[in-house]
Motif scaffolding. Structure first.
Motif, mmCIF file in Angstrom:
data_model
loop_
_atom_site.group_PDB
_atom_site.id
_atom_site.type_symbol
_atom_site.label_atom_id
_atom_site.label_comp_id
_atom_site.label_asym_id
_atom_site.label_seq_id
_atom_site.Cartn_x
_atom_site.Cartn_y
_atom_site.Cartn_z
ATOM 1 N N LYS A 1 0.841 -1.213 0.000
ATOM 2 C CA LYS A 1 0.000 0.000 0.000
ATOM 3 C C LYS A 1 0.870 1.255 0.000
ATOM 4 O O LYS A 1 0.553 2.245 -0.662
ATOM 5 C CB LYS A 1 -0.954 -0.025 1.199
ATOM 6 N N SER A 2 1.962 1.226 0.748
ATOM 7 C CA SER A 2 2.904 2.349 0.734
ATOM 8 C C SER A 2 3.513 2.521 -0.649
ATOM 9 O O SER A 2 3.680 3.648 -1.145
ATOM 10 C CB SER A 2 4.016 2.124 1.764
ATOM 11 N N VAL B 1 0.969 4.214 -3.201
ATOM 12 C CA VAL B 1 0.819 5.663 -3.033
ATOM 13 C C VAL B 1 2.083 6.392 -3.478
ATOM 14 O O VAL B 1 2.025 7.391 -4.211
ATOM 15 C CB VAL B 1 0.483 5.999 -1.568
ATOM 16 N N TRP C 1 0.212 5.779 3.825
ATOM 17 C CA TRP C 1 -0.908 5.410 2.962
ATOM 18 C C TRP C 1 -2.247 5.566 3.690
ATOM 19 O O TRP C 1 -3.292 5.772 3.052
ATOM 20 C CB TRP C 1 -0.751 3.974 2.464
ATOM 21 N N THR D 1 -8.079 0.704 0.484
ATOM 22 C CA THR D 1 -7.252 -0.132 1.357
ATOM 23 C C THR D 1 -7.721 -1.570 1.332
ATOM 24 O O THR D 1 -6.921 -2.504 1.178
ATOM 25 C CB THR D 1 -7.293 0.408 2.801
#
Length: 332
Positions: free
Chosen positions: A172-173, A176, A302, A311
């Motif tokens: 997820k990081s 983004v 994120w 998410t």
């Protein structure tokens, strides 16, 4: 659609996703293509059939330079999927291998000290000289950055087995950070569009899951060290110790304290040798933080930028993509 002769080492596959086909021009993705290595006989991973990865049509032009790149025993490689903490890891590795020479590190750009081997596969270079030629001409010991998946490393890599550090980060990081990075260079779509195409494996060097798992599968190879970005954030001294041990280096505590300070987020974001900001822009320090190459340096930023639905969608996509759920911790 395959468009090359069967004897060639790579298969080139047209992207047929309808959303991509309809919108690729407006998002500056019109030259994207999928590329699959046809043979992985020399790679020490059992029962493995790597997928096609996302590149541009430039790949075919440089395929021979990639395959036949001459690898040297004293090369040092840092590999990663994009936006996984690569720059941070490069600076750490370079300093550990160069006697913590901070003055040299600050006086010469990381781009020069640690060239990006395969950038020509996705972008044109300013001077027209291929990134493979530039890297080949570096004096030894060479420090080499790559985002290549395991299946596409040069043929000699598997004969020479140079020391290689791979760094991985929460998916997820990455999503983004990769969006902001792409937007600042060329991407013309929205964050929502980028994340959707990222989850369709239609951003450079995707799919991320097999990219990470490919290198993770080499953990038992003595020439590969696998690191996690989150571990570096939580316990930098422990990661530094691993890297020192991997390269057979040892430093006094006062020297290591200087290294920790040099590698701090504030120091890195303000270090023109690492942050890739334009030196001619006197006001670069006042740029919006999301417009900078070294952006936030946080583990879970994120959470501020992804909706609950996004998410959950990324987590669901990851769980569906990973057959061995023992590997989920690499991504979540």
């Amino acid at each position: 659609m395959q468009n090359v002769m069967e004897s060639q080492p790579f298969e080139y596959i047209e992207i047929t996703d309808p959303v991509h086909v309809e919108t690729h021009t407006e998002r500056a993705e019109e030259d994207y293509i999928l590329v699959k290595a046809k043979s992985c006989e020399n790679i020490p991973i059992k029962d493995w059939n790597p997928p096609a990865y996302c590149f541009t049509t430039r790949f075919e032009k440089y395929a021979d330079q990639l395959l036949n790149f001459a690898v040297k025993p004293d090369d040092v490689w840092v590999a990663s999927y994009p936006k996984s903490g690569t720059t941070w890891c490069q600076e750490l590795v370079w300093l550990v291998c160069n006697d913590l020479n901070f003055s040299a590190a600050k006086s010469e750009s990381l781009r020069t000290r640690f060239p990006f081997l395969d950038i020509s596969l996705i972008h044109d270079t300013i001077d027209g000289v291929s990134s493979f030629e530039k890297t080949r001409n570096k004096s030894s010991p060479r420090f080499i950055k790559t985002h290549l998946p395991v299946s596409m490393l040069p043929k000699q890599y598997w004969e020479v087995l140079p020391k290689t550090v791979y760094i991985n980060r929460n998916v997820k990081s990455v999503a983004v950070s990769y969006y902001h990075h792409s937007k600042n260079f060329f991407y013309r779509g929205t964050k929502e569009e980028f994340i959707k195409s990222f989850m369709k494996d239609l951003q450079f060097y995707s799919p991320i899951h097999t990219h990470v798992i490919g290198y993770h599968s080499l953990e038992n190879c003595s020439n590969v060290l696998f690191l996690k970005y989150e571990d570096m954030k939580c316990n930098l001294p422990e990661t530094v110790e691993k890297v020192c041990r991997f390269f057979g280096r040892s430093y006094e505590q006062d020297e290591l304290n200087l290294l920790y300070e040099h590698l701090s987020f504030d120091a890195m974001k303000n270090n023109l040798a690492c942050n890739y900001e334009d030196r001619s822009e006197g006001d670069w320090q006042n740029k919006d933080r999301d417009a900078r190459f070294i952006r936030r340096g946080q583990m879970d930023s994120w959470k501020e930028e992804l909706s609950t639905d996004q998410t959950e969608e990324i987590d669901r996509w990851t769980c569906e993509s990973i057959k061995d759920h023992n590997l989920l911790d690499l991504f979540l």
